[in-house]
Design a protein around this motif. Structure first.
Motif, mmCIF file in Angstrom:
data_model
loop_
_atom_site.group_PDB
_atom_site.id
_atom_site.type_symbol
_atom_site.label_atom_id
_atom_site.label_comp_id
_atom_site.label_asym_id
_atom_site.label_seq_id
_atom_site.Cartn_x
_atom_site.Cartn_y
_atom_site.Cartn_z
ATOM 1 N N ARG A 439 1.163 2.354 -16.561
ATOM 2 C CA ARG A 439 -0.107 1.651 -16.803
ATOM 3 C C ARG A 439 -0.109 0.335 -16.036
ATOM 4 O O ARG A 439 -1.142 -0.134 -15.570
ATOM 5 N N ARG A 440 1.070 -0.264 -15.918
ATOM 6 C CA ARG A 440 1.193 -1.514 -15.164
ATOM 7 C C ARG A 440 1.190 -1.262 -13.659
ATOM 8 O O ARG A 440 0.545 -1.973 -12.898
ATOM 9 N N ARG A 441 1.904 -0.225 -13.233
ATOM 10 C CA ARG A 441 1.970 0.066 -11.798
ATOM 11 C C ARG A 441 0.667 0.625 -11.253
ATOM 12 O O ARG A 441 0.330 0.414 -10.091
ATOM 13 N N GLY A 442 -0.034 1.397 -12.079
ATOM 14 C CA GLY A 442 -1.291 1.977 -11.640
ATOM 15 C C GLY A 442 -1.182 3.470 -11.371
ATOM 16 O O GLY A 442 -0.092 4.021 -11.173
ATOM 17 N N THR A 443 -2.345 4.138 -11.370
ATOM 18 C CA THR A 443 -2.409 5.589 -11.190
ATOM 19 C C THR A 443 -1.817 6.030 -9.867
ATOM 20 O O THR A 443 -1.087 7.021 -9.785
ATOM 21 N N ARG A 444 -2.147 5.297 -8.800
ATOM 22 C CA ARG A 444 -1.666 5.714 -7.480
ATOM 23 C C ARG A 444 -0.138 5.755 -7.455
ATOM 24 O O ARG A 444 0.456 6.699 -6.922
ATOM 25 N N ALA A 445 0.517 4.764 -8.042
ATOM 26 C CA ALA A 445 1.977 4.746 -8.062
ATOM 27 C C ALA A 445 2.520 5.953 -8.817
ATOM 28 O O ALA A 445 3.513 6.564 -8.408
ATOM 29 N N PHE A 446 1.859 6.311 -9.933
ATOM 30 C CA PHE A 446 2.299 7.473 -10.701
ATOM 31 C C PHE A 446 2.175 8.747 -9.871
ATOM 32 O O PHE A 446 3.101 9.558 -9.803
ATOM 33 N N LEU A 447 1.022 8.927 -9.227
ATOM 34 C CA LEU A 447 0.791 10.152 -8.470
ATOM 35 C C LEU A 447 1.676 10.219 -7.227
ATOM 36 O O LEU A 447 2.131 11.298 -6.837
ATOM 37 N N GLU A 448 1.927 9.075 -6.612
ATOM 38 C CA GLU A 448 2.829 9.066 -5.454
ATOM 39 C C GLU A 448 4.228 9.509 -5.874
ATOM 40 O O GLU A 448 4.903 10.236 -5.141
ATOM 41 N N LYS A 449 4.668 9.067 -7.044
ATOM 42 C CA LYS A 449 5.971 9.498 -7.558
ATOM 43 C C LYS A 449 5.950 10.986 -7.882
ATOM 44 O O LYS A 449 6.882 11.728 -7.565
ATOM 45 N N GLN A 450 4.855 11.431 -8.492
ATOM 46 C CA GLN A 450 4.734 12.828 -8.898
ATOM 47 C C GLN A 450 4.738 13.762 -7.684
ATOM 48 O O GLN A 450 5.286 14.862 -7.739
ATOM 49 N N PHE A 451 4.141 13.314 -6.582
ATOM 50 C CA PHE A 451 3.992 14.165 -5.406
ATOM 51 C C PHE A 451 4.963 13.806 -4.280
ATOM 52 O O PHE A 451 4.748 14.165 -3.134
ATOM 53 N N SER A 452 6.028 13.078 -4.610
ATOM 54 C CA SER A 452 6.910 12.529 -3.574
ATOM 55 C C SER A 452 7.522 13.598 -2.676
ATOM 56 O O SER A 452 7.853 13.334 -1.525
ATOM 57 N N LYS A 453 7.683 14.826 -3.188
ATOM 58 C CA LYS A 453 8.297 15.894 -2.406
ATOM 59 C C LYS A 453 7.263 16.866 -1.847
ATOM 60 O O LYS A 453 7.618 17.931 -1.340
ATOM 61 N N SER A 454 5.982 16.495 -1.934
ATOM 62 C CA SER A 454 4.931 17.413 -1.504
ATOM 63 C C SER A 454 3.955 16.698 -0.572
ATOM 64 O O SER A 454 3.013 16.049 -1.038
ATOM 65 N N PRO A 455 4.147 16.796 0.750
ATOM 66 C CA PRO A 455 3.246 16.140 1.705
ATOM 67 C C PRO A 455 1.788 16.550 1.533
ATOM 68 O O PRO A 455 0.891 15.720 1.669
ATOM 69 N N ALA A 456 1.551 17.823 1.196
ATOM 70 C CA ALA A 456 0.179 18.297 1.025
ATOM 71 C C ALA A 456 -0.507 17.573 -0.123
ATOM 72 O O ALA A 456 -1.682 17.197 -0.038
ATOM 73 N N ASP A 457 0.228 17.368 -1.214
ATOM 74 C CA ASP A 457 -0.355 16.677 -2.371
ATOM 75 C C ASP A 457 -0.502 15.184 -2.113
ATOM 76 O O ASP A 457 -1.494 14.569 -2.513
ATOM 77 N N LEU A 458 0.475 14.585 -1.455
ATOM 78 C CA LEU A 458 0.379 13.159 -1.129
ATOM 79 C C LEU A 458 -0.846 12.876 -0.275
ATOM 80 O O LEU A 458 -1.510 11.843 -0.433
ATOM 81 N N ALA A 459 -1.166 13.801 0.615
ATOM 82 C CA ALA A 459 -2.310 13.602 1.507
ATOM 83 C C ALA A 459 -3.619 13.508 0.734
ATOM 84 O O ALA A 459 -4.568 12.837 1.171
ATOM 85 N N THR A 460 -3.689 14.152 -0.438
ATOM 86 C CA THR A 460 -4.939 14.121 -1.206
ATOM 87 C C THR A 460 -5.244 12.727 -1.747
ATOM 88 O O THR A 460 -6.397 12.421 -2.059
ATOM 89 N N LEU A 461 -4.215 11.869 -1.863
ATOM 90 C CA LEU A 461 -4.432 10.534 -2.424
ATOM 91 C C LEU A 461 -5.197 9.638 -1.460
ATOM 92 O O LEU A 461 -5.685 8.568 -1.858
ATOM 93 N N SER A 462 -5.303 10.033 -0.202
ATOM 94 C CA SER A 462 -6.075 9.266 0.776
ATOM 95 C C SER A 462 -7.562 9.593 0.701
ATOM 96 O O SER A 462 -8.381 8.909 1.317
ATOM 97 N N ASN A 463 -7.888 10.626 -0.050
ATOM 98 C CA ASN A 463 -9.287 11.026 -0.237
ATOM 99 C C ASN A 463 -9.778 10.422 -1.547
ATOM 100 O O ASN A 463 -9.279 10.758 -2.616
ATOM 101 N N SER A 464 -10.750 9.523 -1.477
ATOM 102 C CA SER A 464 -11.182 8.795 -2.678
ATOM 103 C C SER A 464 -11.718 9.732 -3.760
ATOM 104 O O SER A 464 -11.518 9.491 -4.959
#
Length: 561
Positions: A439-464
């Motif tokens: 909650r302190r780090r923010g959603t993006r930090a959580f999702l980046e950690k969650q998708f750290s081993k998946s380039p395809a999923d990480l790429a979706t975070l650049s799409n608003s």
């Protein structure tokens, strides 16, 4: 390392998290080490016990640590004051006054005597040298001081004898958080080895060579030799110069605690658009969403983070195929009331779904189940019996075989699977500690950690658009805390083979080739042998298949009967 040693290593790392959110990653690593003999291969340690119920002691620790983290976050706005302290000291009486920051840092009420300050003896000695000098000092003195009694902190101390203030010495104290990330960058900047970096960290904590040797279980001569290497690589003549150099770099990098992990301005709130509530027994409420207003109803059973919310493109596609998704939130997710207990969670999920189908007056309905909702989808399908139509499974899970499937999972999923099965209280602790951290780090930090081993999923975070809908899914998962996530994980990790075998309706499975949660090939090995299942592996998609494979999904929805 024995089971009990790993247990206490994990617990010790957990109690470090309230002192800095960056320490959560070290705690998570210790929690994973508790379970796995070889994490890379997913080999479960042979001495890991299997708990049928909760570990009440561990639950208490988790609740306590979570409360400490929440309190630390609440005080976040006050942090800047606590780490920029100024002390004003009389040369005649050694009476000390200070600003609000100094009161926070030293935990003292002013005025007080110099000897009452929680400073190390060397720092007190240096201050007294300036007090005795009797005149303005053209050269300011900078030292490293240890401040505090219960929690000792290493601070930079700037000692000044101002020319325009008679009979006074001023001491400015600034605390630097020598985090793992900062130490790594310092070590890389100076070309230090990992061992030399750890020794440098000891000096920055104001430890002596002897104390560093004891802490690292090395001989004093070894520490002296590595200290000389640090001096050579940094170009400094004395270790005090190295400390000042590191402090300068830290300030330039703006690595003060309040700046390193600023509280996120994000508000975590589950959307209420298209939300309805159905009263249930004993005062419970079932929350459910609709997507699309077509004439063909399909019951949608959501996963963990990608549902029950959809992109505008998905909604437009639903309109074209005349489908209306009916998406209940499981107990404890979003705005649905929790189940009465852990033991009846799965039964409550099924009863809620059947009650919703009855409430809508549907004689027959197809199902669309997604990821972590797969086991629930098959339980519901089995309970529907003859009222069950076809089924679409998106990124579906299967009953987990520890010997077969663990090595193909990403590390977070593997850990969640084993924690849920073997020690649910460890999973509770991780979620109760991790939630306030993220909650302190923010959603993006959580999702980046969650998708750290998946380039395809990480790429979706650049799409608003994709980022927004995934954030909404995360809010939905933790709206009422982490408890539902733990219960739901247990449901997915249970043996639901009987439910899978009992459902004989026509099934369409869409599996992402790059899914980091479970191998598409493992799912295929389980499902393709079924005569009633049509199985497709979709290239170029990952965990976010629900949002990225809109055309394939809506084509399959259109074929449900």
């Amino acid at each position: 390392m024995s089971h009990s040693q790993r247990y206490f290593e994990m617990l010790g790392a957990a109690y470090e998290v309230p002192s800095g959110p960056d320490r959560f990653d070290a705690f998570l690593a210790a929690a994973m080490a508790y379970f796995f003999e070889d994490e890379a291969e997913g080999l479960l340690a042979g001495d890991v016990p299997r708990y049928k119920g909760d570990d009440k002691t561990l639950d208490t620790h988790g609740q306590r640590i979570g409360a400490l983290i929440e309190e630390a976050s609440r005080r976040g706005s006050e942090k800047s004051e606590r780490f920029h302290a100024v002390l004003d000291i009389s040369a005649r009486s050694e009476l000390v006054t200070g600003n609000t920051a100094a009161a926070h840092l030293t935990d003292r009420d002013f005025p007080c005597h110099l000897c009452d300050l929680p400073l190390d003896p060397e720092a007190i000695s240096e201050i007294r040298k300036s007090l005795r000098s009797g005149e303005h000092q053209p050269q300011d003195r900078i030292i490293l001081a240890s401040v505090g009694e219960r929690q000792v902190q290493a601070c930079l101390a700037l000692i000044q004898r101002p020319k325009d203030i008679a009979d006074r010495v001023q001491v400015s104290l600034s605390y630097i958080d020598w985090s793992d990330a900062l130490m790594t960058r310092l070590g890389e900047a100076f070309g230090l080895t990992h061992s030399e970096t750890e020794i440098l960290e000891g000096y920055l904590a104001n430890l002596s060579q002897k104390e560093i040797a004891q802490q690292r279980d090395r001989s004093l001569e070894t520490i002296k030799g590595q200290s000389k290497a640090i001096l050579r690589k940094t170009g400094c003549a004395r270790m005090s110069d190295v400390v000042q150099l590191c402090a300068s770099i830290a300030f330039l990098m703006r690595q003060l605690p309040e700046q390193e992990t600023p509280p996120s301005a994000e508000t975590w709130m589950t959307p209420k658009e298209n939300l309805s509530l159905l009263p249930r027994l004993k005062g419970r409420k079932l929350a459910w969403y609709t997507a699309g207003d077509g004439e063909k109803p399909v019951l949608f059973i959501h996963g963990y983070l990608q549902g029950p919310f959809f992109t505008p493109a998905f909604r437009r596609a639903l309109a074209q195929i005349n489908v209306r998704l009916i998406a209940p939130s499981r107990p404890g997710f979003g705005y649905t009331s929790p189940s009465p207990s852990d033991s009846d969670f799965n039964e409550t999920v099924v009863r809620d779904a059947l009650a919703l189908v009855d409430h809508l007056g549907l004689e027959k309905i197809s199902l669309c189940v997604h990821q972590g909702g797969t086991s629930h989808g098959f339980r519901i399908a089995r309970a529907l019996g003859r009222r069950m139509g076809d089924m679409l499974v998106i990124g579906g899970g299967i009953p987990i075989d520890e010997k077969v499937h663990l090595s193909h999972m990403d590390r977070q999923t593997r850990f969640a699977a084993m924690a849920t099965r073997h020690a649910p209280s460890v999973m509770k602790m991780v979620t109760s500690i991790g939630l306030p951290v993220y909650r302190r780090r923010g959603t993006r930090a959580f999702l980046e950690k969650q998708f750290s081993k998946s380039p395809a999923d990480l790429a979706t975070l650049s799409n608003s658009t994709l980022m927004k809908v995934q954030a909404e899914g995360l809010y939905h998962a933790v709206e009422q805390g982490a408890g539902a996530w733990v219960r739901d994980g247990a449901a997915a990790m249970a043996d639901w083979t009987d439910d899978l075998e009992a459902v004989d309706c026509r099934q369409i499975w869409l599996q992402a080739n790059d899914d980091s949660i479970i191998s598409a090939q493992d799912v295929a090995a389980c499902i393709t042998k079924r005569t009633n299942a049509e199985f497709h592996i979709l290239d170029g998609h990952g965990t976010n298949i629900l949002h990225t494979a809109v055309e394939d999904i809506t084509d399959a929805l259109a074929r449900l009967q």
